[in-house]
Design an enzyme around this catalytic site. Structure first.
Site, PDB file in Angstrom:
ATOM      1  N   GLU A 127      -4.155   6.151 -12.722  1.00 60.21           N
ATOM      2  CA  GLU A 127      -3.081   7.121 -12.531  1.00 60.21           C
ATOM      3  C   GLU A 127      -3.233   8.341 -13.441  1.00 60.21           C
ATOM      4  OE1 GLU A 127       0.880   5.646 -12.637  1.00 60.21           O
ATOM      5  OE2 GLU A 127       0.399   3.799 -11.551  1.00 60.21           O
ATOM      6  N   GLU A 146       0.342   2.353   9.849  1.00 60.09           N
ATOM      7  CA  GLU A 146       1.096   2.083  11.076  1.00 60.09           C
ATOM      8  C   GLU A 146       1.059   3.233  12.078  1.00 60.09           C
ATOM      9  OE1 GLU A 146       5.028   0.798  10.071  1.00 60.09           O
ATOM     10  OE2 GLU A 146       4.353  -1.217   9.542  1.00 60.09           O
TER      11      GLU A 146
END
Length: 305
Positions: A114, A83
């Protein structure tokens, strides 16, 4: 439970039997957990301010802002990062995403990558992270191998580093130049850190990136003056911003935006009386700071148009 268990993994006795509770009671407990998580962000404001200063300095000098994470924190970081270019007009190539598993996690989120510290080091090198950049790494536990290794590699490469984690004493916080502790406490659903911890992470990243936008001069009186107006809603917003700051009617705001190719900052100056060339010069002199440019325009004899 072992005293070494991270707070984000603790199971609280008050939630025993939760699965037998009425729906409304379960939802109320979940909301209470979200509220507690929000409260944890307040204590982190000084650290977030320091993090935003680091990021703004790097971006202002031509560097990049990189987000690094794994699992749910990676998705939260992804949303914030995507954004920034539209909201504050920061070029997309100045925002970097380093996520365990890459873009594939938007289709299938797994935990496999991970634990891969070597992959993180490879990804940081592949992104060419270096002294010009600021890297923000996010992990609920603060001990995720991918995230810790990625931040450590970035710092070794000379980048400014920010670590955001939910457990005090976490390796990620110890490794970071700026440590942001979001002590949201145990989750209502033990270990489900997309809940309280995730809410705290989202709010913290929103605050951090917004302050970066402010310090880069992309906010004026609470208005997004560097917005990328690429749809009808945002073009309407850009028009209202020009009208409000320049104090002009809609037709003049439209004309100014046309002359500036839709860019809000020069349009405000044009609507206030500058020529397009003068608007560009003023913004160049003030490094894009609209308030400073308007002040300079007020001391000159503006063109009429």
């Amino acid at each position: 439970m072992d005293s070494t268990t991270p707070a984000t993994e603790l199971a609280e006795a008050r939630y025993a039997g939760l699965d037998t509770w009425p729906d409304e009671t379960i939802l109320a407990a979940l909301l209470d957990g979200q509220k507690r998580a929000l409260g944890s962000v307040g204590a982190a404001i000084p650290a977030l301010a320091a993090a935003a200063r680091l990021a703004a300095e790097k971006l202002a000098a031509g560097g990049r802002l990189a987000y690094l994470g794994a699992g749910s924190p990676a998705l939260i970081a992804l949303g914030d990062a995507l954004e920034i270019p539209q909201t504050y007009g920061v070029p997309r190539d100045r925002i970097v995403l380093i996520l365990a598993g890459g873009e594939a996690i938007t289709r299938n989120l797994t935990g496999t990558d991970e634990d891969d510290a070597g992959l993180a080091e490879h990804d940081v090198v592949a992104a060419a992270i270096g002294p010009a950049d600021c890297l923000v790494a996010v992990s609920a536990s603060g001990s995720t191998p991918y995230t810790v290794a990625g931040l450590t590699a970035a710092r070794a490469a000379g980048a400014a580093t920010v670590g955001i984690a939910g457990n005090s004493g976490a390796p990620l916080l110890a490794a970071a130049e700026v440590a942001v502790l979001l002590d949201a406490g145990p989750e209502v659903i033990s270990g489900s850190t997309r809940m309280g911890a995730g809410t705290a992470q989202k709010v913290a990243l929103n605050m951090l990136s917004t302050l970066v936008g402010v310090r880069l001069g992309h906010v004026h009186d609470g208005l997004m003056v560097n917005v990328n107006a690429d749809n009808a809603k945002l073009r309407g917003r850009a028009t209202r911003i020009v009208m409000r700051i320049a104090g002009v009617e809609q037709s003049r705001a439209h004309a100014a935006l046309s002359l500036s190719d839709g860019a809000v900052k020069p349009a405000v100056l044009i609507a206030a009386g500058a020529t397009p060339a003068e608007a560009g010069t003023l913004l160049g002199r003030t490094k894009g700071n609209l308030r400073a440019a308007l002040a300079l325009l007020g001391t000159a004899t503006p063109a009429v148009g």
